[in-house]
Design a protein around this motif. Structure first.
Motif, PDB file in Angstrom:
ATOM      1  N   THR A   3       0.677  -1.686   0.170  1.00 43.74           N
ATOM      2  CA  THR A   3      -0.215  -0.014  -0.175  1.00 43.74           C
ATOM      3  C   THR A   3       1.045   1.458   0.357  1.00 43.74           C
ATOM      4  O   THR A   3       1.930   1.403   0.555  1.00 43.74           O
ATOM      5  CB  THR A   3      -0.968  -0.067   1.201  1.00 43.74           C
ATOM      6  OG1 THR A   3       0.043   0.698   2.373  1.00 43.74           O
ATOM      7  CG2 THR A   3      -1.425  -1.627   1.334  1.00 43.74           C
ATOM      8  N   THR A   4      -0.135   2.448  -0.336  1.00 44.74           N
ATOM      9  CA  THR A   4       0.993   3.723   0.145  1.00 44.74           C
ATOM     10  C   THR A   4       1.815   3.762  -1.005  1.00 44.74           C
ATOM     11  O   THR A   4       3.080   4.479  -0.934  1.00 44.74           O
ATOM     12  CB  THR A   4       1.429   3.950   1.244  1.00 44.74           C
ATOM     13  OG1 THR A   4       1.065   3.404   2.226  1.00 44.74           O
ATOM     14  CG2 THR A   4       1.191   5.010   1.597  1.00 44.74           C
ATOM     15  N   GLY A  48      -7.987   5.040   3.122  1.00 42.80           N
ATOM     16  CA  GLY A  48      -7.115   3.295   5.141  1.00 42.80           C
ATOM     17  C   GLY A  48      -8.437   4.546   6.325  1.00 42.80           C
ATOM     18  O   GLY A  48      -9.217   3.229   7.021  1.00 42.80           O
ATOM     19  N   PHE A  53     -12.931   1.297   2.588  1.00 43.94           N
ATOM     20  CA  PHE A  53     -11.612   0.758   2.349  1.00 43.94           C
ATOM     21  C   PHE A  53     -11.095  -0.645   2.211  1.00 43.94           C
ATOM     22  O   PHE A  53     -10.770  -1.642   1.390  1.00 43.94           O
ATOM     23  CB  PHE A  53     -10.810   1.649   3.205  1.00 43.94           C
ATOM     24  CG  PHE A  53      -8.967   0.714   3.722  1.00 43.94           C
ATOM     25  CD1 PHE A  53      -8.262   1.495   1.744  1.00 43.94           C
ATOM     26  CD2 PHE A  53      -8.410   0.156   4.190  1.00 43.94           C
ATOM     27  CE1 PHE A  53      -6.933   0.515   1.787  1.00 43.94           C
ATOM     28  CE2 PHE A  53      -7.084  -0.124   4.075  1.00 43.94           C
ATOM     29  CZ  PHE A  53      -6.131   0.138   2.984  1.00 43.94           C
ATOM     30  N   PRO A  71       1.380  -3.025   4.603  1.00 42.75           N
ATOM     31  CA  PRO A  71       0.650  -1.892   4.633  1.00 42.75           C
ATOM     32  C   PRO A  71       1.670  -1.102   5.604  1.00 42.75           C
ATOM     33  O   PRO A  71       2.519  -0.876   6.350  1.00 42.75           O
ATOM     34  CB  PRO A  71      -0.633  -2.016   5.619  1.00 42.75           C
ATOM     35  CG  PRO A  71      -0.221  -2.823   6.665  1.00 42.75           C
ATOM     36  CD  PRO A  71       1.067  -4.105   5.291  1.00 42.75           C
ATOM     37  N   GLU A  75      -2.905   5.328   8.545  1.00 40.57           N
ATOM     38  CA  GLU A  75      -4.506   4.695   8.973  1.00 40.57           C
ATOM     39  C   GLU A  75      -4.969   3.625   8.439  1.00 40.57           C
ATOM     40  O   GLU A  75      -6.673   3.427   8.707  1.00 40.57           O
ATOM     41  CB  GLU A  75      -5.020   6.446   8.107  1.00 40.57           C
ATOM     42  CG  GLU A  75      -4.919   7.609   8.656  1.00 40.57           C
ATOM     43  CD  GLU A  75      -4.124   7.860   7.818  1.00 40.57           C
ATOM     44  OE1 GLU A  75      -3.792   8.627   7.420  1.00 40.57           O
ATOM     45  OE2 GLU A  75      -2.604   7.397   7.653  1.00 40.57           O
ATOM     46  N   GLU A  76      -4.155   2.700   7.513  1.00 42.24           N
ATOM     47  CA  GLU A  76      -4.675   0.945   7.085  1.00 42.24           C
ATOM     48  C   GLU A  76      -4.776   0.252   8.204  1.00 42.24           C
ATOM     49  O   GLU A  76      -5.219  -0.720   7.891  1.00 42.24           O
ATOM     50  CB  GLU A  76      -3.653   1.366   5.541  1.00 42.24           C
ATOM     51  CG  GLU A  76      -4.269   2.231   4.861  1.00 42.24           C
ATOM     52  CD  GLU A  76      -3.123   1.925   4.033  1.00 42.24           C
ATOM     53  OE1 GLU A  76      -2.998   2.513   2.378  1.00 42.24           O
ATOM     54  OE2 GLU A  76      -2.147   1.165   3.648  1.00 42.24           O
ATOM     55  N   VAL A  80      -6.578  -2.900   7.816  1.00 40.43           N
ATOM     56  CA  VAL A  80      -5.398  -4.146   7.033  1.00 40.43           C
ATOM     57  C   VAL A  80      -5.569  -5.257   8.199  1.00 40.43           C
ATOM     58  O   VAL A  80      -5.626  -6.445   7.343  1.00 40.43           O
ATOM     59  CB  VAL A  80      -4.255  -3.622   6.804  1.00 40.43           C
ATOM     60  CG1 VAL A  80      -3.538  -4.649   6.373  1.00 40.43           C
ATOM     61  CG2 VAL A  80      -4.715  -3.069   5.377  1.00 40.43           C
TER      62      VAL A  80
END
Length: 354
Positions: A3-4, A48, A53, A71, A75-76, A80
């Protein structure tokens, strides 16, 4: 799944994992995130902290046949974690450790109770401890209980300045903490550990320049820093990769002021020094790979910079994305996931120029 994809260090992580033989699918909220175009596949996702999400990530993991997720933004981390129920290896510490670290006030209390050195810390809604002087030499830090990238952080000279900082922050007093400011050398430390709880490596990196994220850093051996980070794992049982941020006080003692319950943004420096924490723990999680060893080189210095990568036009267009958010071809976060390609989308393209 990584992610990100728009974070400064993530494109390098994606390229490294691909070089190590992993098929990498990248996600981000921004179509201009460079990592989207450097992965085998790239997708847009909602933020996220939105309700959309987790369903979007769950659908993408299923359609892409993902076996693990990395991740990389706060925020995730909590949502997740639910993907572990789907059989994915979530490359994070255990949920309880994640939740503790994401609330800096709760974290400081837990560390203090475990006898691990911290700056004196209290909630902005509380009176300061009796032993805190009105004008500590380094001043004080006022910051949100949750947040990242130095957002909302203010430095004040004396206790008398704290109320004004709270008023100017945009947060309620109960959403902020106050810490004495420790002004000695700062370290960001990769602690490499997985589900058996054994610490495989501790790699301290002295921060030379920090602007939101660490820009310049050097690997540095420091016995007390390493001991402190091992004590965090022993006391709080992360049982997954985490990053300790600390400063040395005037007596050279480590004082932990934050813990990121995920891989560090300086993981690339850990790899360069000899401990491949991301790929190594991924192999342990999905392929019974070997444990890593605490063998690394001191004095390796990271200079974070912009880098150009070169791909074929065919590969660039293969994800159905465009970096122009106004263009009609952008796949929005709630759109259904595109079908999995029948062949590897990078098969036959030219090798990237590094």
């Amino acid at each position: 799944m990584v992610t990100t994809a728009g974070s400064a260090p993530t494109p390098g992580t994606i390229l490294h994992l691909r070089e190590q033989g992993f098929r990498v699918v990248a996600t981000d909220i921004d179509p201009a995130a460079p990592g989207l175009y450097l992965a085998d596949r790239g997708y847009l996702v909602p933020a996220g902290d939105s309700e959309a999400f987790l369903p979007r990530m769950r659908a993408l993991c299923a359609s892409e046949g993902a076996v693990a997720i990395v991740p990389l933004v706060d925020e995730e981390l909590v949502p997740v974690g639910d993907l572990a129920e789907d059989g994915l290896s979530v490359m994070l510490p255990r949920p309880g450790f994640v939740a503790t670290c994401l609330d800096k006030y709760v974290l400081m209390r837990a560390l203090d109770a475990a006898g691990i050195g911290i700056p004196r810390t209290w909630a902005a809604s509380e009176p300061p401890p009796a032993d805190v002087a009105a004008g500590e030499p380094g001043g004080f830090v006022v910051k949100p209980r949750s947040g990242r990238g130095s957002r909302g952080v203010q430095i004040v000279e004396s206790l008398a300045d704290v109320p004004a900082a709270v008023a100017a922050s945009g947060y309620g007093a109960d959403e902020l903490i106050v810490q004495e400011r420790v002004t000695g050398p700062e370290f960001t430390v990769s602690v490499v550990v997985w589900r058996d709880g054994g610490v495989q490596a501790v790699v301290p990196k002295e921060v030379l320049l920090k602007q939101g994220v660490t820009k310049y850093a050097v690997t540095r051996r420091h016995a007390e820093v390493e001991r402190t980070c091992r004590a965090v794992q022993s006391a709080l049982r992360a049982d997954g990769p985490f990053n300790v941020q600390l400063c040395l006080d005037t007596q050279g003692r480590p004082r932990v002021f934050e813990i990121n319950p995920r891989f560090s943004s300086t993981a690339a420096l850990t790899v360069a020094a000899g401990v491949d924490e991301v790929a190594g723990l991924l192999r342990q999680a999905v392929a019974d790979g070997p444990r890593l060893t605490d063998t690394w080189r001191e004095g390796v210095t990271m200079v974070r910079r912009w880098a150009d990568e070169f791909v074929s036009e065919e590969e660039f267009a293969s994800h159905g994305l465009t970096p122009d958010p106004a263009a009609p071809r952008v796949a929005r976060g709630n759109d259904p996931a595109p079908p999995v390609p029948s062949v590897d989308p990078v098969s036959g393209v030219a090798v990237r120029s590094r």
